[in-house]
Design an enzyme around this catalytic site. Structure first.
Site, PDB file in Angstrom:
ATOM      1  N   CYS A  25     -12.774  23.834  18.191  1.00 39.46           N
ATOM      2  CA  CYS A  25     -12.491  25.059  17.527  1.00 39.46           C
ATOM      3  C   CYS A  25     -12.194  26.337  18.888  1.00 39.46           C
ATOM      4  CB  CYS A  25     -13.420  25.619  16.673  1.00 39.46           C
ATOM      5  SG  CYS A  25     -13.589  27.418  15.884  1.00 39.46           S
TER       6      CYS A  25
ATOM      7  N   CYS B  65     -14.734  29.318  17.927  1.00 41.12           N
ATOM      8  CA  CYS B  65     -16.405  29.137  18.109  1.00 41.12           C
ATOM      9  C   CYS B  65     -16.403  29.781  19.400  1.00 41.12           C
ATOM     10  CB  CYS B  65     -16.777  27.661  17.853  1.00 41.12           C
ATOM     11  SG  CYS B  65     -16.570  27.383  16.256  1.00 41.12           S
TER      12      CYS B  65
END
Ligand code: ZN
Length: 142
Positions: A65, A68
């Site tokens: 991700c 993230c």
């Protein structure tokens, strides 16, 4: 339960920080509060996050991700600024399907603030550091 080694920003001493403890971690040399940043998963989330002695910022993330990775340094910075008052618990949702289901995680990163195991604030998606700080400070006042 092995902990991580963190460097004291005040004196430079390297300290081992436990994943779970009754108090909050302090430097063994100068006794300043240390940033408390630990990983947790399905098996140890109750002990590490829900029974923590201080409010917990939970970062539900995954290795693939991109957003993230963007918020991760900002969260680490906040954990440093709020050392002694906050614990940052990072959960890789790919390895924690039960937590992902329990909290109905639809998007990552999902950030939650837990106080005595209760979710008092939650937000999905990345945000810039100042916005995260404001959100977190508001949540901690609740
Ligand atoms: Zn120190």
């Amino acid at each position: 339960m092995p902990g991580d080694v963190v460097r004291c920003e005040n004196c430079g001493r390297r300290n081992r920080v436990p994943a779970a403890a009754t108090g909050t971690p302090r430097c063994g040399n100068c006794h300043q509060p240390l940033p408390w940043i630990v990983d947790a998963g399905d098996e140890d989330f109750a002990e590490v996050a829900e029974r923590a002695s201080v409010p917990v910022l939970v970062d539900l993330w995954a290795p693939w991700c991109g957003p993230c990775r963007m918020v991760s340094p900002a969260l680490a910075q906040l954990a440093g600024e709020m050392a002694g008052r906050l614990k940052l618990v990072k959960v890789n949702v790919d390895e924690a399907p039960k937590l992902q289901q329990r909290y109905g995680v639809q998007a990552i990163p999902t950030l939650m603030v837990l106080r005595k195991g209760q979710v008092v604030a939650r937000q999905a998606g990345a945000a810039p550091a100042p916005a995260l700080r404001a959100w977190l400070e508001q949540a901690l006042q609740r």
